[in-house]
Scaffold this motif. Structure first.
Motif, mmCIF file in Angstrom:
data_model
loop_
_atom_site.group_PDB
_atom_site.id
_atom_site.type_symbol
_atom_site.label_atom_id
_atom_site.label_comp_id
_atom_site.label_asym_id
_atom_site.label_seq_id
_atom_site.Cartn_x
_atom_site.Cartn_y
_atom_site.Cartn_z
ATOM 1 N N ALA A 166 12.981 -16.265 44.770
ATOM 2 C CA ALA A 166 14.273 -15.271 44.632
ATOM 3 C C ALA A 166 14.636 -14.476 45.819
ATOM 4 C CB ALA A 166 14.041 -14.391 43.413
ATOM 5 N N ALA A 167 16.157 -14.495 45.761
ATOM 6 C CA ALA A 167 16.279 -13.822 46.918
ATOM 7 C C ALA A 167 16.265 -12.141 46.567
ATOM 8 C CB ALA A 167 18.001 -13.888 47.015
ATOM 9 N N ALA A 168 16.040 -11.354 47.722
ATOM 10 C CA ALA A 168 15.675 -10.100 47.393
ATOM 11 C C ALA A 168 16.747 -9.444 46.677
ATOM 12 C CB ALA A 168 15.730 -9.401 49.060
ATOM 13 N N SER A 169 17.976 -9.762 46.496
ATOM 14 C CA SER A 169 19.235 -9.203 45.732
ATOM 15 C C SER A 169 19.183 -9.707 44.286
ATOM 16 C CB SER A 169 20.382 -9.712 46.418
ATOM 17 O OG SER A 169 20.562 -10.942 46.389
ATOM 18 N N THR A 170 18.157 -10.551 43.963
ATOM 19 C CA THR A 170 18.215 -10.942 42.489
ATOM 20 C C THR A 170 17.661 -9.937 41.813
ATOM 21 O OG1 THR A 170 18.127 -13.141 43.279
ATOM 22 C CG2 THR A 170 17.479 -12.700 41.016
ATOM 23 N N ALA A 171 18.108 -9.385 40.809
ATOM 24 C CA ALA A 171 17.703 -8.406 39.877
ATOM 25 C C ALA A 171 17.046 -8.703 38.714
ATOM 26 C CB ALA A 171 18.793 -7.345 39.665
ATOM 27 N N GLY A 172 17.478 -10.031 38.063
ATOM 28 C CA GLY A 172 16.799 -10.484 37.085
ATOM 29 C C GLY A 172 16.975 -12.083 36.786
ATOM 30 N N PHE A 173 16.453 -12.586 35.893
ATOM 31 C CA PHE A 173 16.907 -13.887 35.297
ATOM 32 C C PHE A 173 16.983 -13.886 33.721
ATOM 33 C CE2 PHE A 173 14.224 -14.584 39.141
ATOM 34 C CZ PHE A 173 14.848 -15.515 39.650
ATOM 35 N N ARG A 174 17.868 -14.959 33.638
ATOM 36 C CA ARG A 174 18.426 -15.102 32.028
ATOM 37 C C ARG A 174 17.831 -16.387 31.664
ATOM 38 N NH1 ARG A 174 23.398 -14.686 33.056
ATOM 39 N NH2 ARG A 174 23.908 -12.592 32.523
ATOM 40 N N LEU A 175 17.580 -16.533 30.474
ATOM 41 C CA LEU A 175 16.929 -17.597 29.636
ATOM 42 C C LEU A 175 17.643 -17.807 28.259
ATOM 43 C CD1 LEU A 175 14.954 -16.231 27.459
ATOM 44 C CD2 LEU A 175 13.333 -16.049 29.400
ATOM 45 N N ARG A 176 17.228 -19.108 27.704
ATOM 46 C CA ARG A 176 17.675 -19.228 26.555
ATOM 47 C C ARG A 176 16.537 -18.969 25.418
ATOM 48 N NH1 ARG A 176 21.633 -23.233 24.306
ATOM 49 N NH2 ARG A 176 21.098 -22.986 22.014
ATOM 50 N N ARG A 177 17.029 -18.369 24.425
ATOM 51 C CA ARG A 177 15.921 -18.122 23.353
ATOM 52 C C ARG A 177 16.254 -18.993 22.296
ATOM 53 N NH1 ARG A 177 15.008 -12.182 20.342
ATOM 54 N NH2 ARG A 177 16.539 -13.114 19.191
ATOM 55 N N ARG A 178 15.251 -19.484 21.563
ATOM 56 C CA ARG A 178 15.390 -20.585 20.478
ATOM 57 C C ARG A 178 14.620 -19.846 19.300
ATOM 58 N NH1 ARG A 178 13.487 -26.315 22.840
ATOM 59 N NH2 ARG A 178 11.424 -25.055 22.979
ATOM 60 N N ASP A 179 15.386 -19.607 18.266
ATOM 61 C CA ASP A 179 14.993 -19.052 17.041
ATOM 62 C C ASP A 179 14.326 -20.282 16.330
ATOM 63 O OD1 ASP A 179 15.515 -16.658 17.587
ATOM 64 O OD2 ASP A 179 17.307 -16.313 16.309
ATOM 65 N N TYR A 180 13.526 -20.097 15.315
ATOM 66 C CA TYR A 180 12.798 -21.004 14.804
ATOM 67 C C TYR A 180 12.496 -20.589 13.204
ATOM 68 C CZ TYR A 180 11.567 -24.040 18.490
ATOM 69 O OH TYR A 180 11.680 -25.013 19.512
ATOM 70 N N LEU A 181 12.673 -21.539 12.221
ATOM 71 C CA LEU A 181 12.488 -21.111 10.616
ATOM 72 C C LEU A 181 11.864 -22.229 10.229
ATOM 73 C CD1 LEU A 181 12.751 -19.530 8.173
ATOM 74 C CD2 LEU A 181 15.167 -20.895 7.930
ATOM 75 N N PHE A 182 10.463 -22.110 9.748
ATOM 76 C CA PHE A 182 9.668 -23.146 9.196
ATOM 77 C C PHE A 182 9.663 -24.578 10.017
ATOM 78 C CE2 PHE A 182 11.848 -21.569 5.173
ATOM 79 C CZ PHE A 182 10.732 -20.727 4.667
ATOM 80 N N GLY A 183 9.281 -23.907 11.516
ATOM 81 C CA GLY A 183 9.043 -25.028 12.375
ATOM 82 C C GLY A 183 10.313 -25.748 12.801
ATOM 83 N N THR A 184 11.466 -25.325 12.562
ATOM 84 C CA THR A 184 12.713 -25.827 12.769
ATOM 85 C C THR A 184 13.685 -25.332 13.856
ATOM 86 O OG1 THR A 184 12.889 -27.361 10.838
ATOM 87 C CG2 THR A 184 14.992 -27.051 12.004
ATOM 88 N N TRP A 185 14.080 -25.439 14.869
ATOM 89 C CA TRP A 185 14.985 -24.732 15.784
ATOM 90 C C TRP A 185 16.233 -24.604 15.061
ATOM 91 C CZ3 TRP A 185 17.576 -27.046 20.742
ATOM 92 C CH2 TRP A 185 18.265 -26.281 21.304
ATOM 93 N N LEU A 186 16.644 -23.258 14.971
ATOM 94 C CA LEU A 186 18.095 -22.909 14.276
ATOM 95 C C LEU A 186 19.166 -23.025 15.394
ATOM 96 C CD1 LEU A 186 16.655 -20.214 11.983
ATOM 97 C CD2 LEU A 186 17.230 -22.511 11.179
ATOM 98 N N LYS A 187 19.529 -24.226 15.671
ATOM 99 C CA LYS A 187 20.235 -24.400 17.028
ATOM 100 C C LYS A 187 21.559 -23.370 17.053
ATOM 101 C CE LYS A 187 18.649 -28.893 17.811
ATOM 102 N NZ LYS A 187 18.777 -30.252 17.564
ATOM 103 N N HIS A 188 22.386 -23.182 15.725
ATOM 104 C CA HIS A 188 23.524 -22.559 15.831
ATOM 105 C C HIS A 188 23.471 -21.118 15.014
ATOM 106 C CE1 HIS A 188 24.890 -26.154 17.419
ATOM 107 N NE2 HIS A 188 24.453 -26.895 16.357
ATOM 108 N N ALA A 189 22.524 -20.466 15.304
ATOM 109 C CA ALA A 189 21.877 -19.179 14.364
ATOM 110 C C ALA A 189 22.424 -17.789 15.321
ATOM 111 C CB ALA A 189 20.496 -18.978 14.117
ATOM 112 N N GLN A 190 22.729 -18.187 16.642
ATOM 113 C CA GLN A 190 23.143 -16.934 17.245
ATOM 114 C C GLN A 190 24.571 -17.168 18.032
ATOM 115 O OE1 GLN A 190 20.157 -15.592 19.976
ATOM 116 N NE2 GLN A 190 18.313 -16.531 18.989
ATOM 117 N N LEU A 191 25.275 -15.966 18.050
ATOM 118 C CA LEU A 191 26.519 -15.946 18.985
ATOM 119 C C LEU A 191 26.322 -16.372 20.361
ATOM 120 C CD1 LEU A 191 28.666 -13.054 17.335
ATOM 121 C CD2 LEU A 191 29.043 -15.385 17.006
#
Length: 187
Positions: free
Chosen positions: A99-124
């Motif tokens: 990472a460059a010295a100017s980088t302050a953070g990293f964004r990632l994708r969070r996947r919500d699960y229900l009963f072992g299934t990824w809820l692909k469209h559960a979040q805005l």
């Protein structure tokens, strides 16, 4: 390397899995909100550093946690009901070295699960900043807190898995009733 910060309140059920998922870190901190179950004992048994503080509101509490003395420049923010994938763990360890010295953070994708299934469209928006330089990060909003960072935010390719129903539907509903009550009182 990367330090890890896990905020807890009565997380004896989910904490062991969270701790196991970040066992690669040599600096794991559990910031506890005065749990009445075995959370603190579980954290200590796993070798985590435990800090305790009474909860007041989400932003203030998380900002107090970010003020912890960490061993490493970068901190991975993790909830007890979340698990970084092995690919994400490897990616985070790689990118902090590049990472460059100017980088302050990293964004990632969070996947919500229900009963072992990824809820692909559960979040805005399923994207969250979770890897930060703590001195350049600050939470705002007492409820449904928002993490703001001072500087550029880069993207991570691999996901973080979230299990919001791990304690059952009744717990999930009660938690969201608490959020809505706190928001109503704030208004």
């Amino acid at each position: 390397m990367i330090s890890v910060l896990i905020l807890t309140k009565n997380e004896e059920r989910d904490l062991p899995g969270a701790l196991a998922s970040v066992a690669w870190s040599d600096d794991v901190h559990v910031f506890d909100s005065c749990s009445t179950d075995a959370t603190v004992e579980i954290a200590r048994a796993a070798g985590a550093q435990v800090h305790s503080r009474a909860f007041d509101d989400y932003a203030t509490h998380r900002n107090a946690a970010l003020a912890t003395a960490f061993k490493h420049l970068w901190v991975f923010l993790l909830d007890a009901d979340e698990r970084p994938t092995p690919e994400l763990c490897a990616e985070m360890q790689r990118v902090v070295g590049e990472a460059a010295a100017s980088t302050a953070g990293f964004r990632l994708r969070r996947r919500d699960y229900l009963f072992g299934t990824w809820l692909k469209h559960a979040q805005l928006t399923p994207f969250y900043i979770r890897l930060v330089r703590p001195e350049r990060a600050r939470y705002t909003r007492a409820i449904n807190e928002v993490l703001e960072v001072d500087g550029p935010v880069a993207e991570l390719a691999h996901p973080l898995d979230h299990f919001p129903f791990s304690k059952g539907f009744a717990h999930w509903i009660a938690k969201h009733n608490t959020y809505s009550t706190m928001e109503a009182e704030l208004i």
